[in-house]
Design an enzyme around this catalytic site. Structure first.
Site, PDB file in Angstrom:
ATOM      1  N   LYS A   1       0.592  -1.297  -0.111  1.00  0.00           N
ATOM      2  CA  LYS A   1      -0.021  -0.364  -0.003  1.00  0.00           C
ATOM      3  C   LYS A   1       0.689   1.347   0.466  1.00  0.00           C
ATOM      4  O   LYS A   1       2.089   1.570  -0.011  1.00  0.00           O
ATOM      5  CB  LYS A   1      -0.790   0.078   0.846  1.00  0.00           C
TER       6      LYS A   1
ATOM      7  N   TYR B   1      15.622  30.885   5.585  1.00  0.00           N
ATOM      8  CA  TYR B   1      14.841  31.981   6.212  1.00  0.00           C
ATOM      9  C   TYR B   1      14.485  31.957   7.487  1.00  0.00           C
ATOM     10  O   TYR B   1      15.522  30.967   7.914  1.00  0.00           O
ATOM     11  CB  TYR B   1      13.307  30.929   5.512  1.00  0.00           C
TER      12      TYR B   1
ATOM     13  N   MET C   1      11.197  25.133   0.742  1.00  0.00           N
ATOM     14  CA  MET C   1      10.100  24.076  -0.619  1.00  0.00           C
ATOM     15  C   MET C   1      11.099  23.124  -1.297  1.00  0.00           C
ATOM     16  O   MET C   1      10.857  21.668  -1.117  1.00  0.00           O
ATOM     17  CB  MET C   1       9.441  24.676  -0.905  1.00  0.00           C
TER      18      MET C   1
ATOM     19  N   ARG D   1     -10.589   0.722  14.375  1.00  0.00           N
ATOM     20  CA  ARG D   1     -10.963   0.949  12.932  1.00  0.00           C
ATOM     21  C   ARG D   1     -11.562   0.033  12.420  1.00  0.00           C
ATOM     22  O   ARG D   1     -13.137   0.081  12.991  1.00  0.00           O
ATOM     23  CB  ARG D   1      -9.017   0.612  12.335  1.00  0.00           C
TER      24      ARG D   1
HETATM   25  C1  LIG Z   1      -0.576  -1.804   7.241  1.00  0.00           C
HETATM   26  C2  LIG Z   1      -0.494  -2.510   7.406  1.00  0.00           C
HETATM   27  C3  LIG Z   1       0.188  -3.921   7.407  1.00  0.00           C
HETATM   28  C4  LIG Z   1       1.480  -2.920   7.389  1.00  0.00           C
HETATM   29  O1  LIG Z   1       1.676  -2.987   8.467  1.00  0.00           O
HETATM   30  P1  LIG Z   1       3.248  -2.936   8.817  1.00  0.00           P
HETATM   31  O2  LIG Z   1       3.356  -2.269   9.431  1.00  0.00           O
HETATM   32  O3  LIG Z   1       4.017  -1.731   7.650  1.00  0.00           O
HETATM   33  O4  LIG Z   1       4.566  -4.424   8.386  1.00  0.00           O
HETATM   34  C5  LIG Z   1      -0.581  -4.772   8.162  1.00  0.00           C
HETATM   35  N1  LIG Z   1      -1.666  -5.128   8.249  1.00  0.00           N
HETATM   36  C6  LIG Z   1      -2.514  -4.085   8.153  1.00  0.00           C
HETATM   37  C7  LIG Z   1      -3.960  -3.777   8.314  1.00  0.00           C
HETATM   38  C8  LIG Z   1      -2.609  -2.966   7.568  1.00  0.00           C
HETATM   39  O5  LIG Z   1      -3.230  -1.914   7.791  1.00  0.00           O
END
Ligand SMILES: *Cc1c(COP(=O)(O)O)cnc(C)c1O
Length: 343
Positions: free
Chosen positions: A7, A233, A281, A105
């Protein structure tokens, strides 16, 4: 089995390239947050199972099924919409039912778990349950062990209800290292795949991990300035004596947090320097004194601590964040180059 989590553009490493490397390396599953990421994987030719678990309220799941994406299901509402998509497409969805064991969640509440299981059973062969999963909060050992217990209880409820499934999966990188008793049939590994310490404690090497990402730039200009010259800055830094200033064309547009100004160190031509001035930036300036630094010299913003570079953990710690956020936000004008053949 291993689900490689890709992801968020593979935590900033480039999703398609990483996914192809993982497929070649033999991971069993790829994990993404949403269906759109999963579709991108399929459109790039990825063949192995892909699981998506975070859905928009209006997600209709039709293209998910058409692209053979397995779905994390957290509620009756999602199940109903998947069942509708199944009827429309004639495809039997592969589902992973998610129980909220305490993270708060997604995932079914414990109250709604049995009704969800019964709704699945009522669909008969119209859906296939592949797995049951949950996610730990990583708050502390006691809380995690309580979640593991609640997970086992939810699995038992599912079995007793007559739901068949092959896979249980609970732990991400940190939980997989901490609780070998909770690996079940699959683990979902994200940050550790990228060689980063999942606890953000700078212990990658201790876990046998080699950070995959090195953020590199080059000094674009060096100039000599007199004493008491303001730098960048807000003049967070003024020169103490005649000195050399090195300009590096990386800023917060590239993901280098502005909050790191005056705290973070970088490696220039193999030497460590602090960024004493304000990160802008698209650039920052380093007062390199009389060090032998020239335009074109390599600047490592973070990388493998074993090479003497600051680590993503180092940068994270001065910004009150975690290495995950540091690598994931890298972008802007950075170009990703892939080095083949490293372990
Ligand atoms: C992001 C995520 C993972 C992976 O987590 P890591 O800590 O990066 O290994 C696994 N399961 C779910 C549901 C996640 O959202």
């Amino acid at each position: 089995m291993v689900c490689g989590v890709v992801k968020a553009n593979a935590y900033g490493h480039g999703m398609i390239r990483v996914a192809k490397a993982l497929e070649l390396a033999g991971v069993d599953y790829l994990g993404v947050a949403d269906v759109r990421e999963g579709i991108e994987l399929r459109e790039s030719g990825i063949q192995i199972p892909v699981l998506a678990w975070l859905h928009d309220a209006e997600e209709d799941f039709v293209s998910a099924l058409n692209h053979k994406i397995e779905l994390g299901i957290s509620s009756k509402n999602q199940l109903d919409r998947v069942a509708k998509a199944a009827a429309l497409t004639g495809i039997v969805p592969k589902l992973h039912l998610k129980i909220d064991t305490g993270l708060g969640r997604n995932g079914s509440t414990e109250d709604q778990w049995l009704p969800l299981l019964n709704a699945v059973l009522a669909l008969g062969g119209a859906v296939e349950v592949v797995g049951i999963f949950s996610h730990l909060s990583s708050t502390n050992r006691e809380e995690d062990l309580a979640q593991i217990e609640r997970f086992d209880a939810a699995v038992l409820v599912a079995k007793q209800a007559g739901v068949n499934f092959r896979l249980r999966h609970l732990t991400a990188s940190d939980g997989s290292l901490s609780y070998p008793q909770a690996h079940y049939e699959m683990v979902r590994i994200g940050v550790a795949l990228y060689g980063l310490d999942p606890f953000s404690t700078n212990r990658a090497a201790e876990f046998g991990l080699i950070p995959a990402m090195t953020a590199i730039s080059k000094v674009s200009q060096v100039k000599v300035v007199p004493a008491n010259h303001g730098v960048s800055y807000n003049y967070l830094h003024r020169t103490a004596a005649q000195t050399k200033l090195a300009l590096i064309p990386v800023g917060y547009a590239e993901g280098l947090p502005r909050a790191a100004s005056t705290f973070a160190e970088v490696l220039i031509a193999g030497k460590r320097f602090k960024i004493q001035s304000q990160i802008a930036m698209d650039q920052f300036v380093v007062d390199v004194g009389d060090a032998d630094i020239a335009a074109g010299d390599e600047v490592v913003i973070f990388g493998d601590a074993n090479t003497g570079a600051p680590s993503a953990d180092d940068l994270a710690s001065v910004c009150a964040t975690i290495n995950y956020e540091i690598v994931t936000r890298m972008g802007g004008r950075f170009v990703r180059e892939y080095v083949e053949g490293r372990a």
